[in-house]
Write a protein that holds these residues in place. Sequence first.
Motif, mmCIF file in Angstrom:
data_model
loop_
_atom_site.group_PDB
_atom_site.id
_atom_site.type_symbol
_atom_site.label_atom_id
_atom_site.label_comp_id
_atom_site.label_asym_id
_atom_site.label_seq_id
_atom_site.Cartn_x
_atom_site.Cartn_y
_atom_site.Cartn_z
ATOM 1 N N MET A 149 23.380 -21.895 -22.539
ATOM 2 C CA MET A 149 22.141 -22.435 -23.104
ATOM 3 C C MET A 149 21.238 -21.298 -23.592
ATOM 4 S SD MET A 149 19.478 -24.943 -21.177
ATOM 5 C CE MET A 149 17.839 -25.082 -21.844
ATOM 6 N N ILE A 150 20.636 -21.525 -24.766
ATOM 7 C CA ILE A 150 19.762 -20.495 -25.346
ATOM 8 C C ILE A 150 18.489 -20.365 -24.504
ATOM 9 C CG2 ILE A 150 18.398 -19.860 -27.370
ATOM 10 C CD1 ILE A 150 20.379 -21.452 -29.080
ATOM 11 N N LYS A 151 18.189 -19.122 -24.092
ATOM 12 C CA LYS A 151 16.993 -18.908 -23.247
ATOM 13 C C LYS A 151 15.870 -18.210 -24.003
ATOM 14 C CE LYS A 151 19.352 -16.788 -20.049
ATOM 15 N NZ LYS A 151 19.787 -16.007 -18.869
ATOM 16 N N TYR A 152 16.234 -17.480 -25.054
ATOM 17 C CA TYR A 152 15.234 -16.646 -25.750
ATOM 18 C C TYR A 152 15.030 -17.149 -27.180
ATOM 19 C CZ TYR A 152 16.043 -13.783 -21.693
ATOM 20 O OH TYR A 152 16.143 -13.357 -20.394
ATOM 21 N N HIS A 153 13.764 -17.367 -27.510
ATOM 22 C CA HIS A 153 13.398 -17.979 -28.797
ATOM 23 C C HIS A 153 12.332 -17.130 -29.487
ATOM 24 C CE1 HIS A 153 15.312 -21.777 -27.388
ATOM 25 N NE2 HIS A 153 14.899 -21.338 -26.211
ATOM 26 N N PRO A 154 12.172 -17.270 -30.800
ATOM 27 C CA PRO A 154 11.043 -16.597 -31.459
ATOM 28 C C PRO A 154 9.732 -17.133 -30.880
ATOM 29 C CG PRO A 154 12.523 -17.610 -33.084
ATOM 30 C CD PRO A 154 12.957 -18.077 -31.734
ATOM 31 N N LYS A 155 8.713 -16.256 -30.804
ATOM 32 C CA LYS A 155 7.404 -16.717 -30.331
ATOM 33 C C LYS A 155 6.839 -17.748 -31.306
ATOM 34 C CE LYS A 155 6.316 -12.285 -28.192
ATOM 35 N NZ LYS A 155 5.862 -10.939 -28.581
ATOM 36 N N GLU A 156 5.958 -18.616 -30.774
ATOM 37 C CA GLU A 156 5.311 -19.650 -31.605
ATOM 38 C C GLU A 156 4.678 -19.020 -32.855
ATOM 39 O OE1 GLU A 156 4.753 -23.022 -30.919
ATOM 40 O OE2 GLU A 156 5.978 -23.006 -29.102
ATOM 41 N N GLU A 157 4.029 -17.863 -32.622
ATOM 42 C CA GLU A 157 3.328 -17.195 -33.709
ATOM 43 C C GLU A 157 4.302 -16.823 -34.840
ATOM 44 O OE1 GLU A 157 1.690 -13.499 -32.453
ATOM 45 O OE2 GLU A 157 0.729 -13.102 -34.380
ATOM 46 N N MET A 158 5.505 -16.388 -34.451
ATOM 47 C CA MET A 158 6.482 -15.994 -35.459
ATOM 48 C C MET A 158 7.013 -17.219 -36.214
ATOM 49 S SD MET A 158 9.864 -13.553 -35.101
ATOM 50 C CE MET A 158 9.025 -12.025 -34.723
ATOM 51 N N LEU A 159 7.187 -18.337 -35.500
ATOM 52 C CA LEU A 159 7.609 -19.575 -36.174
ATOM 53 C C LEU A 159 6.558 -20.003 -37.202
ATOM 54 C CD1 LEU A 159 9.126 -21.908 -33.410
ATOM 55 C CD2 LEU A 159 10.334 -20.767 -35.272
ATOM 56 N N LEU A 160 5.285 -19.881 -36.802
ATOM 57 C CA LEU A 160 4.206 -20.271 -37.712
ATOM 58 C C LEU A 160 4.198 -19.369 -38.944
ATOM 59 C CD1 LEU A 160 1.754 -22.038 -38.298
ATOM 60 C CD2 LEU A 160 0.347 -20.428 -37.017
ATOM 61 N N GLN A 161 4.325 -18.056 -38.703
ATOM 62 C CA GLN A 161 4.357 -17.114 -39.832
ATOM 63 C C GLN A 161 5.542 -17.415 -40.751
ATOM 64 O OE1 GLN A 161 4.401 -13.419 -37.626
ATOM 65 N NE2 GLN A 161 2.254 -13.011 -38.080
ATOM 66 N N HIS A 162 6.653 -17.825 -40.143
ATOM 67 C CA HIS A 162 7.835 -18.164 -40.937
ATOM 68 C C HIS A 162 7.548 -19.390 -41.801
ATOM 69 C CE1 HIS A 162 11.968 -18.199 -42.114
ATOM 70 N NE2 HIS A 162 12.216 -19.370 -41.554
ATOM 71 N N ALA A 163 6.918 -20.396 -41.188
ATOM 72 C CA ALA A 163 6.588 -21.627 -41.932
ATOM 73 C C ALA A 163 5.631 -21.308 -43.081
ATOM 74 C CB ALA A 163 5.977 -22.656 -40.991
ATOM 75 N N GLN A 164 4.775 -20.301 -42.878
ATOM 76 C CA GLN A 164 3.797 -19.911 -43.907
ATOM 77 C C GLN A 164 4.379 -18.937 -44.920
ATOM 78 O OE1 GLN A 164 0.923 -18.467 -41.044
ATOM 79 N NE2 GLN A 164 -0.443 -20.212 -41.408
ATOM 80 N N GLY A 165 5.638 -18.543 -44.718
ATOM 81 C CA GLY A 165 6.280 -17.619 -45.654
ATOM 82 C C GLY A 165 5.739 -16.209 -45.561
ATOM 83 N N GLN A 166 5.254 -15.827 -44.375
ATOM 84 C CA GLN A 166 4.617 -14.511 -44.229
ATOM 85 C C GLN A 166 5.536 -13.433 -43.656
ATOM 86 O OE1 GLN A 166 1.163 -15.294 -41.875
ATOM 87 N NE2 GLN A 166 0.008 -16.156 -43.583
ATOM 88 N N LEU A 167 6.737 -13.808 -43.234
ATOM 89 C CA LEU A 167 7.637 -12.809 -42.644
ATOM 90 C C LEU A 167 8.418 -12.084 -43.747
ATOM 91 C CD1 LEU A 167 9.163 -14.817 -39.652
ATOM 92 C CD2 LEU A 167 7.276 -13.168 -39.604
ATOM 93 N N HIS A 168 8.718 -10.807 -43.536
ATOM 94 C CA HIS A 168 9.572 -10.111 -44.510
ATOM 95 C C HIS A 168 10.993 -10.662 -44.395
ATOM 96 C CE1 HIS A 168 11.682 -7.417 -41.725
ATOM 97 N NE2 HIS A 168 10.529 -7.033 -41.202
ATOM 98 N N LEU A 169 11.769 -10.373 -45.429
ATOM 99 C CA LEU A 169 13.086 -10.997 -45.562
ATOM 100 C C LEU A 169 13.958 -10.862 -44.314
ATOM 101 C CD1 LEU A 169 15.084 -12.415 -47.505
ATOM 102 C CD2 LEU A 169 15.879 -10.136 -48.153
ATOM 103 N N GLY A 170 13.962 -9.637 -43.729
ATOM 104 C CA GLY A 170 14.813 -9.408 -42.559
ATOM 105 C C GLY A 170 14.443 -10.318 -41.395
ATOM 106 N N LEU A 171 13.148 -10.446 -41.141
ATOM 107 C CA LEU A 171 12.689 -11.303 -40.037
ATOM 108 C C LEU A 171 12.861 -12.781 -40.379
ATOM 109 C CD1 LEU A 171 9.412 -9.607 -38.741
ATOM 110 C CD2 LEU A 171 11.580 -9.859 -37.531
ATOM 111 N N ALA A 172 12.562 -13.130 -41.624
ATOM 112 C CA ALA A 172 12.709 -14.535 -42.044
ATOM 113 C C ALA A 172 14.155 -14.983 -41.847
ATOM 114 C CB ALA A 172 12.289 -14.691 -43.502
ATOM 115 N N ASN A 173 15.100 -14.112 -42.193
ATOM 116 C CA ASN A 173 16.507 -14.462 -42.007
ATOM 117 C C ASN A 173 16.851 -14.611 -40.529
ATOM 118 O OD1 ASN A 173 17.132 -14.614 -44.694
ATOM 119 N ND2 ASN A 173 17.826 -12.490 -44.848
ATOM 120 N N ALA A 174 16.247 -13.759 -39.684
ATOM 121 C CA ALA A 174 16.504 -13.853 -38.241
ATOM 122 C C ALA A 174 16.031 -15.199 -37.701
ATOM 123 C CB ALA A 174 15.813 -12.702 -37.498
ATOM 124 N N VAL A 175 14.828 -15.619 -38.111
ATOM 125 C CA VAL A 175 14.279 -16.890 -37.628
ATOM 126 C C VAL A 175 15.088 -18.067 -38.198
ATOM 127 C CG1 VAL A 175 12.233 -18.371 -37.588
ATOM 128 C CG2 VAL A 175 11.980 -15.909 -37.294
#
Length: 221
Positions: free
Chosen positions: A1-27
């Motif tokens: 079972m997956i135990k480690y997830h992106p932080k809420e803040e990173m999910l939000l930034q991803h939804a807003q299109g604010q992450l750079h390509l490398g991080l966006a691909n990771a999420v």
Amino acid sequence: MIKYHPKEEMLLQHAQGQLHLGLANAVSAHCELCAACRNKLKKLTEQLALDNLVDDEPLVESKITELDFNDMMAQIMELPATALPSHSTTRQLVQVNGYQYQLPRALVQQANKSWSGFGKISRMRLDADEGSARASLLHIDANGEIPEHTHAGREITLLIAGTFEDEFSQYVPGDFIELDGQHKHSPKTANGCLCYTVVDAPQHFTKGISKLLNSIGELIY
Ligand SMILES: [Zn+2]
């Protein structure tokens, strides 16, 4: 079972299109493997779309007919599907050192470069699209390990296939691990593993022979 997830803040930034390509691909790749984060991201994306509509066009809002609203909702519902283009299964496979893995769709288009290797460690450089950040596919053969190191910046590791462990935990595919300069670890794998890594700065090795470590350091940064 997956135990480690992106932080809420990173999910939000991803939804807003604010992450750079490398991080966006990771999420994105994590969300393909993790239903919980996939649902969270879908809700955030829907909420943002509604907020934007209200913020950007207050005058138009009152004129929205039921028909327009249905159109808009249909478009919002389509977002996750368009974010995951379909590819043939052959393109999703990556081969390294006699191992074969299926890649998350988010990484398929980039994963057409060649591998570099040192000992049991192999790396394929992908695009991060941001300053000193570097994104890579990293493979460790069975019974391989990366010498103990810490990080000047942030190190994101998404385990795609196989398992590995370090001083903190044992990890399964989908685990999204974020470490920084406060963490020192030496990941090792019994059966081999494929990871996607995004790092901001070179690793700093804390033990061992520098010449050997420099070769490994060039691979994993
Ligand atoms: Zn998750």
